[in-house]
Design an enzyme around this catalytic site. Structure first.
Site, mmCIF file in Angstrom:
data_model
loop_
_atom_site.group_PDB
_atom_site.id
_atom_site.type_symbol
_atom_site.label_atom_id
_atom_site.label_comp_id
_atom_site.label_asym_id
_atom_site.label_seq_id
_atom_site.Cartn_x
_atom_site.Cartn_y
_atom_site.Cartn_z
ATOM 1 N N CYS A 50 0.817 -1.223 0.000
ATOM 2 C CA CYS A 50 0.000 0.000 0.000
ATOM 3 C C CYS A 50 0.844 1.264 0.000
ATOM 4 O O CYS A 50 0.364 2.343 -0.345
ATOM 5 C CB CYS A 50 -0.946 0.007 1.188
ATOM 6 S SG CYS A 50 -2.015 -1.425 1.214
ATOM 7 N N HIS A 88 -3.669 7.140 2.331
ATOM 8 C CA HIS A 88 -4.049 5.829 1.821
ATOM 9 C C HIS A 88 -5.373 5.418 2.454
ATOM 10 O O HIS A 88 -5.586 5.580 3.647
ATOM 11 C CB HIS A 88 -2.953 4.806 2.166
ATOM 12 C CG HIS A 88 -3.380 3.399 1.932
ATOM 13 N ND1 HIS A 88 -3.968 2.989 0.754
ATOM 14 C CD2 HIS A 88 -3.331 2.296 2.736
ATOM 15 C CE1 HIS A 88 -4.241 1.701 0.835
ATOM 16 N NE2 HIS A 88 -3.882 1.269 2.027
ATOM 17 N N ASN A 145 -10.279 -0.361 -0.421
ATOM 18 C CA ASN A 145 -8.827 -0.218 -0.276
ATOM 19 C C ASN A 145 -8.164 -0.733 -1.557
ATOM 20 O O ASN A 145 -8.162 -1.940 -1.809
ATOM 21 C CB ASN A 145 -8.374 -1.019 0.952
ATOM 22 C CG ASN A 145 -6.871 -1.002 1.164
ATOM 23 O OD1 ASN A 145 -6.115 -0.632 0.264
ATOM 24 N ND2 ASN A 145 -6.444 -1.423 2.333
HETATM 25 N N1 COA Z 1 -18.217 -9.041 8.775
HETATM 26 C C1 COA Z 1 -18.671 -9.347 9.990
HETATM 27 N N2 COA Z 1 -17.853 -9.648 11.005
HETATM 28 C C2 COA Z 1 -16.535 -9.618 10.762
HETATM 29 C C3 COA Z 1 -16.006 -9.305 9.508
HETATM 30 C C4 COA Z 1 -16.906 -9.015 8.493
HETATM 31 N N3 COA Z 1 -16.511 -8.712 7.253
HETATM 32 N N4 COA Z 1 -14.647 -9.355 9.584
HETATM 33 C C5 COA Z 1 -14.339 -9.685 10.830
HETATM 34 N N5 COA Z 1 -15.475 -9.858 11.553
HETATM 35 C C6 COA Z 1 -15.596 -10.243 12.938
HETATM 36 C C7 COA Z 1 -14.391 -10.979 13.462
HETATM 37 O O1 COA Z 1 -14.437 -12.335 13.122
HETATM 38 C C8 COA Z 1 -14.527 -10.757 14.943
HETATM 39 O O2 COA Z 1 -15.466 -11.662 15.433
HETATM 40 P P1 COA Z 1 -15.268 -12.353 16.865
HETATM 41 O O3 COA Z 1 -15.251 -11.226 17.848
HETATM 42 O O4 COA Z 1 -16.451 -13.232 16.957
HETATM 43 O O5 COA Z 1 -13.963 -13.070 16.784
HETATM 44 C C9 COA Z 1 -15.116 -9.354 15.037
HETATM 45 O O6 COA Z 1 -15.694 -9.066 13.745
HETATM 46 C C10 COA Z 1 -14.104 -8.272 15.339
HETATM 47 O O7 COA Z 1 -12.965 -8.503 14.515
HETATM 48 P P2 COA Z 1 -11.771 -7.480 14.462
HETATM 49 O O8 COA Z 1 -10.676 -8.065 13.631
HETATM 50 O O9 COA Z 1 -11.446 -7.047 15.863
HETATM 51 O O10 COA Z 1 -12.467 -6.266 13.713
HETATM 52 P P3 COA Z 1 -11.901 -4.850 13.425
HETATM 53 O O11 COA Z 1 -12.786 -3.834 13.988
HETATM 54 O O12 COA Z 1 -10.437 -4.751 13.739
HETATM 55 O O13 COA Z 1 -12.055 -4.727 11.855
HETATM 56 C C11 COA Z 1 -10.600 -4.872 9.958
HETATM 57 C C12 COA Z 1 -11.361 -5.633 11.021
HETATM 58 C C13 COA Z 1 -9.864 -5.852 9.091
HETATM 59 C C14 COA Z 1 -11.602 -4.085 9.133
HETATM 60 C C15 COA Z 1 -9.616 -3.884 10.650
HETATM 61 O O14 COA Z 1 -8.874 -4.565 11.617
HETATM 62 C C16 COA Z 1 -8.673 -3.217 9.687
HETATM 63 O O15 COA Z 1 -9.078 -2.429 8.874
HETATM 64 N N6 COA Z 1 -7.380 -3.490 9.809
HETATM 65 C C17 COA Z 1 -6.350 -2.836 9.052
HETATM 66 C C18 COA Z 1 -6.466 -3.090 7.588
HETATM 67 C C19 COA Z 1 -5.312 -2.478 6.887
HETATM 68 O O16 COA Z 1 -4.972 -1.362 7.160
HETATM 69 N N7 COA Z 1 -4.666 -3.238 6.047
HETATM 70 C C20 COA Z 1 -3.353 -2.895 5.580
HETATM 71 C C21 COA Z 1 -3.217 -1.730 4.827
HETATM 72 S S1 COA Z 1 -3.707 -2.057 3.227
#
Ligand code: COA
Length: 343
Positions: free
Chosen positions: A124, A270, A300
């Site tokens: 990214c 980004h 993204n």
């Molecule tokens: N729909 C519904 N539930 C989802 C889900 C989805 N698409 N994706 C994850 N969950 C669930 C998880 O399984 C978890 O469930 P659990 O509590 O039963 O285990 C719960 O939601 C919370 O998961 P978590 O990973 O804590 O969510 P989050 O708020 O951190 O959001 C991302 C997940 C991936 C959106 C977030 O962590 C993120 O954006 N991370 C950085 C991404 C990034 O910058 N990437 C690199 C740069 S490109």
């Protein structure tokens, strides 16, 4: 171990943006469509990421097709011909093929002349890395006009049954033509790239990785069924490090110049997750009205996100010559960086 920033303090710009272009495939994939693929909901995706829809490249289209289209539009805006370009840098982690570089296909498709054309892998952060490289080539006189492209076809490397990643990513391309600043001014400000900061922390390679398909793990039929050739992400880990590092690299880029957030007209971050953008911007003491956002419409797009934002900003007249703009990005590596420029 954290690497030292590779850039130097610079106040006199050597290179400026001469033109911007972008390309998004027509096909829209909404959150409602993803509800049919994985256990997710439109409400969850919007609340946790800010994304409503993303673009998906159609079968038969390849990464260099999108890159070439974005590049053509940037050249047209710059009123230049492909033969005016003397270097092509493509930031991508989704190349047409592992070898040769996607940049070589872009050179061919554009009808550019014989020139260095190469890909760089900074995920990214690819566009910010490319911008810094191009700026330095122009500064030292090794190139006059450089095409810097960020392009990703992430739909081909996403596991469409993994709800933690498939809701996030989208396809697209953005490009800028960088050329000599030549003392150009707008609104009393010298136009050009003012400061770039690049970093990598190889201690976190496992946070965001495509584990299979390289020398570490050549893909086998079994690996394919286990999606080893697809994106694996520890979302929470990346989230935390993104907020922290985007803030620190942006602060460092501003500090280089003796600038503060108050000197910025726009932040062009980004588009990883709207919550990351909001938190990083708040840490810099900046307000949301200065932030360009398109994650709701395109998701993204990794290395493509910043040049797409820049192009949309220029073409909608939100970004104007003389504006001070902060760019910042973080992705797999973990690699990240920031740049300050005057448009
Ligand atoms: N729909 C519904 N539930 C989802 C889900 C989805 N698409 N994706 C994850 N969950 C669930 C998880 O399984 C978890 O469930 P659990 O509590 O039963 O285990 C719960 O939601 C919370 O998961 P978590 O990973 O804590 O969510 P989050 O708020 O951190 O959001 C991302 C997940 C991936 C959106 C977030 O962590 C993120 O954006 N991370 C950085 C991404 C990034 O910058 N990437 C690199 C740069 S490109």
């Amino acid at each position: 171990m954290m690497s030292a920033p590779s850039s130097t303090v610079r106040r006199e710009p050597a290179a400026r943006i001469l033109g911007t272009g972008s390309y998004l495939p027509d096909l829209v994939r909404t959150n409602a469509e993803l509800e049919k693929l994985v256990d997710t909901s439109d409400a969850w995706i919007i609340e946790r990421t800010g994304i409503r829809e993303r673009r998906i490249a159609p079968p038969g289209m390849v990464t260099s097709d999108m890159a070439t289209e974005a590049a053509k539009r940037a050249l047209e805006q710059a009123e230049l011909q492909p033969t005016d370009i003397d270097m092509i840098v493509v930031g991508t982690i989704t190349p047409d093929v592992p070898m040769p570089a996607t940049a070589a296909y872009v050179q061919q498709k554009l009808g550019a002349k014989l020139c260095p054309a190469f890909d760089l892998s900074a995920a990214c952060a690819g566009f910010v890395y490319g911008l810094a490289i191009a700026d330095n080539f122009i500064r030292c006189g090794a190139a006059k006009r450089v095409l810097v492209i960020g392009v990703e076809m992430l739909s081909r490397v996403v596991n469409w049954s993994d709800r933690t990643t498939c809701v996030i990513f989208g396809d697209g391309a953005g490009a800028v033509v960088l050329g000599a600043a030549d003392g150009a001014e707008a609104r009393g400000r010298k136009r050009g790239v003012l400061s770039t900061k690049l970093y990598t922390d190889g201690g976190s390679t496992g946070s965001l990785v495509i584990p299979g398909g390289g020398t570490a793990e050549p893909l086998t039929p079994e690996g394919l069924t286990q999606a080893r050739g697809k994106i694996h992400m520890k979302g929470q880990d990346v989230f935390k490090v993104a907020v922290k590092n985007l803030h620190s690299s942006s602060q460092a880029a501003l500090d280089d110049l003796g600038m503060t957030g108050a000197d910025l007209d726009w932040i062009c971050p980004h588009q990883a997750n709207l919550r990351i953008v909001d938190l990083a911007v708040a840490k810099l003491g900046l307000t949301k009205d200065k932030v360009l956002v398109n994650i709701d419409r395109v998701g993204n797009t990794s290395s493509a996100s910043i040049p797409i934002l820049l192009d949309e900003g220029v073409r909608s007249n939100r970004l104007k010559p003389g504006d001070n703009i902060l760019l910042c990005a973080l992705g797999a590596g973990i690699s990240w960086g920031s740049a300050v420029l005057t448009l």
